[in-house]
Design a protein around this motif. Sequence first.
Motif, PDB file in Angstrom:
ATOM      1  N   LYS A 254      -2.394  -0.721  10.743  1.00 30.97           N
ATOM      2  CA  LYS A 254      -1.280   0.017  11.515  1.00 30.97           C
ATOM      3  C   LYS A 254      -0.679  -0.848  12.347  1.00 30.97           C
ATOM      4  O   LYS A 254       0.396  -0.113  12.812  1.00 30.97           O
TER       5      LYS A 254
ATOM      6  N   SER B 285      -5.766  -0.437   5.211  1.00 27.97           N
ATOM      7  CA  SER B 285      -5.689   0.221   6.225  1.00 27.97           C
ATOM      8  C   SER B 285      -5.326  -0.465   7.629  1.00 27.97           C
ATOM      9  O   SER B 285      -6.016  -0.477   8.602  1.00 27.97           O
TER      10      SER B 285
ATOM     11  N   ARG C 239      -9.386   1.909  10.385  1.00 29.45           N
ATOM     12  CA  ARG C 239     -10.596   3.081  10.519  1.00 29.45           C
ATOM     13  C   ARG C 239     -11.893   2.171  10.864  1.00 29.45           C
ATOM     14  O   ARG C 239     -12.649   3.095  11.695  1.00 29.45           O
TER      15      ARG C 239
ATOM     16  N   ASP D 267       0.797  -1.088   0.156  1.00 22.09           N
ATOM     17  CA  ASP D 267       0.107   0.101  -0.042  1.00 22.09           C
ATOM     18  C   ASP D 267       0.911   1.167  -0.053  1.00 22.09           C
ATOM     19  O   ASP D 267       1.345   1.617   1.120  1.00 22.09           O
TER      20      ASP D 267
HETATM   21  O1  G3P Z   1      -5.321   2.479   0.621  1.00 19.56           O
HETATM   22  C1  G3P Z   1      -6.520   2.665   1.406  1.00 19.56           C
HETATM   23  C2  G3P Z   1      -6.271   2.388   2.739  1.00 19.56           C
HETATM   24  O2  G3P Z   1      -5.120   1.719   2.795  1.00 19.56           O
HETATM   25  C3  G3P Z   1      -6.450   3.568   3.582  1.00 19.56           C
HETATM   26  O3  G3P Z   1      -5.305   3.527   4.517  1.00 19.56           O
HETATM   27  O4  G3P Z   1      -3.763   4.089   6.214  1.00 19.56           O
HETATM   28  O5  G3P Z   1      -5.125   5.815   5.380  1.00 19.56           O
HETATM   29  O6  G3P Z   1      -6.336   4.244   6.648  1.00 19.56           O
HETATM   30  P1  G3P Z   1      -5.303   4.350   5.828  1.00 19.56           P
END
Ligand code: G3P
Length: 210
Positions: free
Chosen positions: A165, A163, A133, A6
């Motif tokens: 972490k 997304s 998220r 990503d």
């Molecule tokens: O690529 C979309 C997704 O990975 C969003 O990630 O880290 O901005 O919540 P983030």
Amino acid sequence: MGIYLDSANPDDARRAQELGFIAGVTTNPKLIAQTGRPGLEVLSELAEIVDGHVFYQLTADTVEARTDEAWAAYKIRPDKVLLKVPSTTENLAMVSRLIPAGIECAMTAIYSPAQAFLAAQVRASFAIPYYSRLKRDVPDAPLVLKRIVDAVRDTQTLILAASFKSVDDVIEALAVGIQHITLPLDLILALGEHDLTRRDIADFGQHLPG
Ligand code: G3P
């Protein structure tokens, strides 16, 4: 099961490609903006670097403009470009026209099983839920993610979880049956490591002859 990078950073893409086990690269408008370069130029460079799909998110204001943007991105590398489209009703309708025309699409920013179900109805290649998220904004994120996974079971639509972490987030998502995952480079590099493995390597090293 595929693991994707990503990032829109070409150096990250080269490092990930060198690892040999990366299925492709996902980008989003924020990651593209961090490069300071035009999106389609970055898309073109990433497609030269990685062997697999390069995901590119549509951002234009209207359906008509997003459709034009879709064709412009697709034409950069028809064999590699996979479009990410945020899940809204008008975007589902747009994707239901793009996919039969030959453009691979994923529905992104998925937060509910209903959105994943509709991604499958329009024959999207992937439904992309945002796990950290979800954890931040929705109670019981692991259960919601499991219901998203269940909503596309036995369809052509695969879950590509995004997304993340932390390694612990990844382990939680794996436990509910995600099929594919996209991670920033630092997490990809952390995933195969464990302090106890390093301890064991040091321990075995002490028993080597001479
Ligand atoms: O690529 C979309 C997704 O990975 C969003 O990630 O880290 O901005 O919540 P983030």
